[in-house]
Design a protein around this motif. Sequence first.
Motif, short mmCIF file in Angstrom:
data_model
loop_
_atom_site.label_atom_id
_atom_site.label_comp_id
_atom_site.label_asym_id
_atom_site.label_seq_id
_atom_site.Cartn_x
_atom_site.Cartn_y
_atom_site.Cartn_z
N UNK A 114 -0.14 -24.63 -21.36
CA UNK A 114 -1.40 -24.18 -21.01
C UNK A 114 -1.93 -25.41 -19.90
N UNK A 115 -1.25 -26.78 -20.30
CA UNK A 115 -1.45 -27.83 -19.08
C UNK A 115 -0.64 -27.46 -18.01
N UNK A 116 0.39 -26.67 -18.09
CA UNK A 116 1.18 -26.60 -17.00
C UNK A 116 0.53 -25.54 -16.12
N UNK A 117 -0.16 -24.55 -16.71
CA UNK A 117 -0.80 -23.41 -15.92
C UNK A 117 -2.01 -23.89 -15.45
N UNK A 118 -3.01 -24.44 -15.98
CA UNK A 118 -4.15 -24.95 -15.42
C UNK A 118 -4.83 -26.17 -15.90
N UNK A 119 -3.76 -27.27 -16.27
CA UNK A 119 -4.20 -28.44 -16.71
C UNK A 119 -3.34 -29.47 -16.01
N UNK A 120 -3.14 -30.61 -16.79
CA UNK A 120 -2.90 -31.82 -16.15
C UNK A 120 -1.27 -31.88 -15.82
N UNK A 121 -0.60 -30.72 -16.09
CA UNK A 121 1.07 -30.64 -15.90
C UNK A 121 1.04 -29.77 -14.75
N UNK A 287 -7.10 -24.88 -25.25
CA UNK A 287 -5.39 -24.98 -25.06
C UNK A 287 -4.73 -23.92 -25.78
N UNK A 288 -4.94 -23.93 -26.99
CA UNK A 288 -4.02 -22.98 -27.79
C UNK A 288 -4.13 -21.34 -27.43
N UNK A 289 -5.42 -21.04 -27.12
CA UNK A 289 -5.45 -19.57 -26.70
C UNK A 289 -4.90 -19.49 -25.15
N UNK A 290 -5.26 -20.30 -24.36
CA UNK A 290 -4.81 -20.25 -23.06
C UNK A 290 -3.28 -20.22 -22.81
N UNK A 291 -2.41 -21.17 -23.84
CA UNK A 291 -1.22 -21.26 -23.73
C UNK A 291 -0.48 -20.33 -24.09
N UNK A 292 -1.05 -19.64 -25.28
CA UNK A 292 -0.41 -18.55 -25.94
C UNK A 292 -0.18 -17.31 -25.06
#
Length: 299
Positions: A114-121, A287-292
């Motif tokens: 999720x961090x890769x999609x819209x977060x710090x990564x 984050x869990x919902x977004x990443x899944x």
Amino acid sequence: MKKYIGIDIGGTSVKYGLVDEKGSVSNKNSFKTKADDKTGLLDDLVEAVKEVQKIAPDVLGIGVSMPGVVQADGYLTTAGAIYGFYEINLKVLLEAKTGLPVKIENDANAAAIAEKWIGSAQGIHDYISLVLGTGVGGALVINDQIYRGAHARSGEFGWMIVEDDDIDVEMGSLNFRGATVIGLIRRYNQFSDEKIDDARIIFERADQDETLAKNVLKSYYHSLAKGIINLEVSFDPAAVIIGGGISANTEFLNDLNKMIESIKATHNSIKNLDLPEVKAAKLKNDAGMIGAVYQLINN
């Protein structure tokens, strides 16, 4: 706008909501986890899906985040505290009951991606994600993909041994030295007559010059920093991202990075290397919902 259902199964509660193709979450709700009741929990998940479908009948699939050893095909070797879901294929079961495509992802992996999609990564292709909570979980992302390992156990960074303990080796692990609950809080309570359950109290007492709080924090930073350095020299990531409630504390991140630099300076083989600074995860409870859902979209 394409829409999906995001579900985050935790040991205490299950969170769910509507996630769009840009990662925005809406219509969130939750219910208590029936951790030991396979049929009851599965029925509750199906009801949650139906509830979201009433709001958005055109949802295209379901992304599920949950603890445990999660195989790529949706088979749960383990499921953390969700004992009713051990050794089942949750993807197959949910698809049969909902008629929708389903992606099951380990919660630490989901938070990392999720961090890769819209977060710090964002824009980073190789990074390590650590989640500091009761224990230490995490994920290793290589070339934009979660590295799962031969048995889907990659990212169990808490099992690393970072301190000596001849009586009980696990007590020297990163879980028992670098986690927020069984690390920092547990160790403070070992030596305090007053038991606490909030790490913020330790930081407050350290600021007030309490000797115990200062010593416990120093030891905590030292163990966590060694674990992070081990990961950095092993995998050469472009970034190390830390999630969990403690990551919102800027004092924690500043002091952790100082400790990493201090240890590095005494290690002749790495003292001149440019190791990545540790930074906080951007996404919190969703984050869990977004990443899944991200994994569902991309698989």
